[in-house]
Enzyme design. Structure first.
Site, mmCIF file in Angstrom:
data_model
loop_
_atom_site.group_PDB
_atom_site.id
_atom_site.type_symbol
_atom_site.label_atom_id
_atom_site.label_comp_id
_atom_site.label_asym_id
_atom_site.label_seq_id
_atom_site.Cartn_x
_atom_site.Cartn_y
_atom_site.Cartn_z
ATOM 1 N N THR A 168 1.542 -4.350 4.296
ATOM 2 C CA THR A 168 1.358 -4.667 5.716
ATOM 3 C C THR A 168 0.770 -6.057 5.949
ATOM 4 O O THR A 168 0.905 -6.610 7.030
ATOM 5 C CB THR A 168 0.424 -3.632 6.388
ATOM 6 O OG1 THR A 168 -0.860 -3.673 5.752
ATOM 7 C CG2 THR A 168 1.006 -2.236 6.303
ATOM 8 N N ASP A 169 0.115 -6.622 4.932
ATOM 9 C CA ASP A 169 -0.636 -7.865 5.158
ATOM 10 C C ASP A 169 0.241 -9.028 5.613
ATOM 11 O O ASP A 169 -0.168 -9.827 6.455
ATOM 12 C CB ASP A 169 -1.405 -8.256 3.894
ATOM 13 C CG ASP A 169 -2.615 -7.358 3.653
ATOM 14 O OD1 ASP A 169 -2.992 -6.623 4.580
ATOM 15 O OD2 ASP A 169 -3.173 -7.405 2.543
ATOM 16 N N THR A 197 0.829 -1.215 0.000
ATOM 17 C CA THR A 197 0.000 0.000 0.000
ATOM 18 C C THR A 197 0.852 1.248 0.000
ATOM 19 O O THR A 197 0.469 2.272 -0.566
ATOM 20 C CB THR A 197 -0.919 -0.018 1.248
ATOM 21 O OG1 THR A 197 -1.831 -1.098 1.098
ATOM 22 C CG2 THR A 197 -1.689 1.267 1.408
#
Ligand code: ASP
Length: 310
Positions: free
Chosen positions: A92-93, A13
């Site tokens: 971030t996942d 992101t």
């Protein structure tokens, strides 16, 4: 004194874009190059920085081949005498999985800092530039070492960090351990000593990407059965991690199937599905406990152990 920081881009992101600046969720990840992300931070101008694009993906799609390449490039740069630390921009996942993987393989003496963003680069109030700035501050910290995640002003150790929130900018936490430090206006306020740990070495992952062992995570829950485990064993799974309830308890139907798998020679590692806390007490050798590791970090652990033939 080494003073160069290398920033390796992998997407996420932090490199994402949306057509509408007020849209914080409807964006496409991994659109901007890492050099552009660094150039967007005026405070970094004139600093000794290098960038390299290692991958460009949404980290939900992280794969073993990218992990292998990232570990190799990070090791290459960390070994350069003029480099004081390396930063990785990452979605971030799966950031916590990549952090644990890099820690267990490299266990570097210099800081290897992962960061990202919860909002795309086009957002009205994007968090990426501040996170990059803070990550570079940590990469320049002489006392820092090992793999850490720097996010929303906090420094988390690879062994503790977990993504805890779907949307908030401070999406990461370190559970009981708490963050190692905070970054405040370019300065570190340290809360505890930097965890040290040596790596298993790049040799453990120096093979063709297809050779990664297949380790799957199964979960114990109300109404669980053993059918998924039996199907995975029939399908040739190499190892199983079970995300147990509470302090390592398992639904009896699932436990029976896991014991069948262990008896058939499939290693089974037990951890908790709780967001915090370690497994306390003794667990039998057929399903050893992965202490306080998350199910996904335990999966990395079991894969690396299988790669060593253990
Ligand atoms: N799906 C994105 C990724 O992991 C989410 C993020 O970066 O926050 O790449």
């Amino acid at each position: 004194m080494p003073s160069t920081v290398v920033i390796l881009g992998t997407g996420g992101t932090i490199a994402g874009t949306a057509t509408n600046p007020s849209d914080n969720v409807g964006y496409t990840a991994a659109q901007r190059g890492v050099a552009d992300l660094v150039a967007a931070v005026p405070a970094l101008q004139g600093q000794a920085l290098e960038t390299e694009q290692v991958a460009q993906l949404d980290s939900k799609d992280m794969d073993h081949a990218t992990w292998q390449r990232l570990a190799q490039r990070a090791a290459h740069h960390l070994a350069r005498p003029e480099v004081c630390g390396v930063v990785v921009t990452h979605g971030t996942d799966t950031m916590e999985e990549t952090a644990w993987f890099l820690q267990r393989v490299l266990g570097p003496d210099k800081p290897l800092v992962l960061t990202g963003a919860m909002r795309p680069a086009t957002a009205l109030q994007t968090d990426g530039p501040q996170n990059i700035l803070d990550a570079i501050t940590v990469a320049r910290e002489p006392a820092a070492c090992g793999v850490v995640v720097v996010f929303a002003g906090q420094v988390h150790a690879a062994q503790d960090v977990r993504k805890l929130h779907t949307y908030r900018l401070d999406a990461f936490g370190s559970g009981d351990a708490g963050p190692i430090a905070r970054v405040e206006e370019g300065r570190l306020r340290r809360h505890r000593t930097w965890p040290v740990g040596s790596g298993l070495g790049l040799a453990r992952i120096a093979f063709e990407p297809a050779s990664w062992p297949r380790v799957e995570v199964v979960t114990s829950h109300a109404g669980a059965s053993g059918r998924l485990v039996d199907a995975l064993v029939a399908d040739g799974v190499d190892g199983l991690v079970v995300a147990a309830t509470g302090n390592g308890s398992l639904h009896q139907a699932l436990e029976l199937a896991l014991r069948r798998a262990a008896t058939a020679g499939i290693p089974v590692m037990r951890c908790t599905r709780c967001a915090s806390g370690a497994l306390i007490g003794a667990f039998d050798a057929a399903m050893p406990a992965a202490a306080s590791l998350s199910p996904w970090a335990a999966r990395v652990e079991l894969m690396l152990s299988l790669l060593a033939g253990g």
